[in-house]
Design a protein around this motif. Structure first.
Motif, short mmCIF file in Angstrom:
data_model
loop_
_atom_site.label_atom_id
_atom_site.label_comp_id
_atom_site.label_asym_id
_atom_site.label_seq_id
_atom_site.Cartn_x
_atom_site.Cartn_y
_atom_site.Cartn_z
N GLU A 226 2.14 -15.45 -12.66
CA GLU A 226 2.70 -14.09 -12.81
C GLU A 226 1.69 -13.06 -12.29
O GLU A 226 2.07 -12.10 -11.60
N PHE A 227 0.41 -13.25 -12.62
CA PHE A 227 -0.60 -12.32 -12.13
C PHE A 227 -0.67 -12.35 -10.61
O PHE A 227 -0.74 -11.30 -9.96
N ALA A 228 -0.66 -13.55 -10.02
CA ALA A 228 -0.72 -13.66 -8.56
C ALA A 228 0.45 -12.94 -7.91
O ALA A 228 0.28 -12.23 -6.90
N ASP A 229 1.66 -13.09 -8.47
CA ASP A 229 2.83 -12.41 -7.91
C ASP A 229 2.71 -10.90 -8.01
O ASP A 229 3.24 -10.17 -7.17
N ARG A 230 2.00 -10.42 -9.04
CA ARG A 230 1.86 -8.97 -9.22
C ARG A 230 0.77 -8.39 -8.32
O ARG A 230 0.88 -7.24 -7.87
N VAL A 231 -0.28 -9.15 -8.06
CA VAL A 231 -1.43 -8.58 -7.38
C VAL A 231 -1.32 -8.66 -5.85
O VAL A 231 -1.91 -7.85 -5.14
N ARG A 232 -0.53 -9.62 -5.32
CA ARG A 232 -0.42 -9.73 -3.86
C ARG A 232 0.17 -8.47 -3.23
O ARG A 232 -0.40 -7.96 -2.24
N PRO A 233 1.30 -7.93 -3.73
CA PRO A 233 1.80 -6.69 -3.14
C PRO A 233 0.81 -5.53 -3.28
O PRO A 233 0.72 -4.67 -2.40
N LEU A 234 0.05 -5.53 -4.37
CA LEU A 234 -0.95 -4.48 -4.58
C LEU A 234 -2.03 -4.56 -3.50
O LEU A 234 -2.46 -3.54 -2.94
N LEU A 235 -2.49 -5.77 -3.19
CA LEU A 235 -3.50 -5.96 -2.16
C LEU A 235 -2.97 -5.53 -0.79
O LEU A 235 -3.66 -4.83 -0.04
N LEU A 236 -1.76 -5.94 -0.46
CA LEU A 236 -1.19 -5.57 0.85
C LEU A 236 -1.00 -4.06 0.96
O LEU A 236 -1.22 -3.48 2.03
N ALA A 237 -0.63 -3.41 -0.15
CA ALA A 237 -0.51 -1.95 -0.15
C ALA A 237 -1.88 -1.30 0.07
O ALA A 237 -2.00 -0.32 0.82
N ALA A 238 -2.91 -1.84 -0.57
CA ALA A 238 -4.27 -1.31 -0.40
C ALA A 238 -4.72 -1.44 1.05
O ALA A 238 -5.31 -0.52 1.63
N VAL A 239 -4.42 -2.58 1.67
CA VAL A 239 -4.79 -2.80 3.07
C VAL A 239 -4.05 -1.81 3.98
O VAL A 239 -4.62 -1.24 4.91
N ALA A 240 -2.76 -1.59 3.70
CA ALA A 240 -1.98 -0.66 4.52
C ALA A 240 -2.51 0.77 4.39
O ALA A 240 -2.64 1.49 5.39
N VAL A 241 -2.85 1.18 3.16
CA VAL A 241 -3.39 2.53 2.94
C VAL A 241 -4.72 2.68 3.67
O VAL A 241 -4.97 3.70 4.33
N PHE A 242 -5.57 1.66 3.57
CA PHE A 242 -6.86 1.76 4.26
C PHE A 242 -6.68 1.78 5.78
O PHE A 242 -7.40 2.50 6.48
N ALA A 243 -5.76 0.97 6.30
CA ALA A 243 -5.53 0.96 7.75
C ALA A 243 -5.14 2.35 8.24
O ALA A 243 -5.60 2.80 9.30
N ALA A 244 -4.29 3.04 7.49
CA ALA A 244 -3.89 4.40 7.87
C ALA A 244 -5.10 5.34 7.83
O ALA A 244 -5.29 6.17 8.74
N ALA A 245 -5.94 5.19 6.79
CA ALA A 245 -7.13 6.03 6.69
C ALA A 245 -8.12 5.73 7.82
O ALA A 245 -8.73 6.64 8.38
N ALA A 246 -8.26 4.44 8.16
CA ALA A 246 -9.16 4.06 9.25
C ALA A 246 -8.67 4.60 10.59
O ALA A 246 -9.47 5.02 11.44
N ALA A 247 -7.34 4.61 10.77
CA ALA A 247 -6.77 5.18 12.01
C ALA A 247 -7.08 6.68 12.08
O ALA A 247 -7.42 7.20 13.15
N GLY A 248 -6.97 7.37 10.93
CA GLY A 248 -7.31 8.79 10.91
C GLY A 248 -8.77 9.03 11.21
O GLY A 248 -9.12 9.96 11.95
N ALA A 249 -9.66 8.20 10.65
CA ALA A 249 -11.09 8.34 10.90
C ALA A 249 -11.40 8.09 12.38
O ALA A 249 -12.22 8.81 12.98
N ALA A 250 -10.75 7.09 12.98
CA ALA A 250 -10.98 6.79 14.39
C ALA A 250 -10.50 7.94 15.27
O ALA A 250 -11.16 8.32 16.25
N ALA A 251 -9.33 8.50 14.93
CA ALA A 251 -8.81 9.63 15.71
C ALA A 251 -9.74 10.83 15.61
O ALA A 251 -9.99 11.52 16.61
N LEU A 252 -10.28 11.08 14.41
CA LEU A 252 -11.20 12.19 14.22
C LEU A 252 -12.47 12.00 15.04
O LEU A 252 -13.03 12.96 15.60
N ALA A 253 -12.94 10.75 15.16
CA ALA A 253 -14.16 10.46 15.91
C ALA A 253 -13.91 10.33 17.40
O ALA A 253 -14.86 10.28 18.18
N GLY A 254 -12.63 10.23 17.79
CA GLY A 254 -12.32 10.04 19.21
C GLY A 254 -12.51 8.61 19.67
O GLY A 254 -12.74 8.36 20.86
N ALA A 255 -12.40 7.66 18.75
CA ALA A 255 -12.57 6.24 19.09
C ALA A 255 -11.22 5.61 19.40
O ALA A 255 -10.19 6.04 18.86
#
Length: 300
Positions: free
Chosen positions: A182-211
């Motif tokens: 039950e814990f594994a089923d609950r935490v996997r979507p949480l991890l994927l959401a965290a990765v998606a949020v960070f990917a968006a933030a990393a894209a913003g940081a790259a755009a700001l730096a001109g990378a």
């Protein structure tokens, strides 16, 4: 002892049970020792959580936990956030001054963020992953320029915030779960959401730096997953293999490395044992780590 299998288990894991502050930590520790919900049925329990509750109830606990609440004030979190903002600030300042060492300074600041203390990761060669991460970031900055190194440094702060939010919410899901599956089923979507949020933030940081986004985002994700896994005590082998793959001089190498490490993270971080509170190692664990012989009287 043959008629009471739980008593035998308690004897085997006495140190774990005595230092645990709640049954959840015992459940996570049992899982780390290979005891699953299926194994728990041999101890006349439906799952590991139920077994951990009995072990906790049967273990005498001293009054030491009274000092524990003083350990978690808001101060360290604010201090760590300030440290997370530091790499981006240093890199941005160096890039604005445009010295020749701006790229290496940004890489050093980014990799330093990976070394913040967390759980002790498993495996030998404790600094191999950090050295490989430095090589990956340095090689990428050499190929793509200072802007890429600056983008990676700027992504450290959102990476810290996302990792902290993931850790807190995963711990809350351990408390709300009644079985390991039950814990594994609950935490996997949480991890994927965290990765998606960070990917968006990393894209913003790259755009700001001109990378270039195609180079910066996979590398930022690779470093984020590296930090997440090392701070949650995961084994270094798969982390080091993914970082080594990213050193291959091919356009898709970093993306393939990040994808492979994400698969490993989904498996490793969906275990309750990855979210147990870190404890200082016991004398027996220190002896194991240093290769010293353990107490011979302990088997009695």
């Amino acid at each position: 002892m043959g008629g009471d299998p739980v008593k035998a288990l308690l004897h085997r894991h006495r140190e774990l049970c005595e230092r645990a502050v709640d049954p959840l930590e015992i459940a996570a520790g049992l899982e780390a020792h290979g005891i699953t919900d299926r194994t728990a049925t041999r101890f006349r329990h439906r799952d590991v959580f139920s077994l951990a509750e009995e072990l906790y109830a049967r273990t005498p606990h001293a009054e030491a936990p009274a000092a524990a609440p003083a350990r978690g004030p808001a101060g360290p979190s604010a201090l760590r956030l300030g440290c997370a903002l530091l790499p981006g600030a240093l890199a941005f300042g160096a890039a604005a001054a445009a010295p020749a060492w701006a790229g290496p300074a940004a890489v050093a600041a980014t990799v330093a963020a990976l070394v913040w203390p967390g759980r002790a990761a498993g495996g030998r060669f404790p600094y191999a992953a950090h050295l490989l991460a430095a090589a990956v970031a340095g090689w990428a900055a050499h190929r793509h320029g200072t802007a890429l190194a600056l983008g990676l440094a700027l992504a450290v702060a959102p990476g810290h915030l996302v990792a902290a939010a993931f850790a807190a919410r995963a711990r809350a899901r351990v408390a709300a779960s009644r079985a390991l599956e039950e814990f594994a089923d609950r935490v996997r979507p949480l991890l994927l959401a965290a990765v998606a949020v960070f990917a968006a933030a990393a894209a913003g940081a790259a755009a700001l730096a001109g990378a270039p986004l195609t180079a910066a985002v996979p590398l930022a994700l690779l470093l984020f997953l590296t930090r997440l896994l090392l701070r949650h005590g995961a084994h270094r082998g798969p982390v080091a293999a993914a970082l080594a793959l990213a050193l291959v001089p091919a356009p898709a190498a970093a993306s393939a490395a990040a994808a492979g490490l994400l698969v490993h993270a989904v498996l490793a971080l969906s275990r309750a044992s990855a979210h147990a509170r870190p404890h200082p190692p016991t004398r027996k664990e220190k002896q194991k780590m240093t290769g010293q012989p353990t107490n011979q009287g302990a088997t009695r």
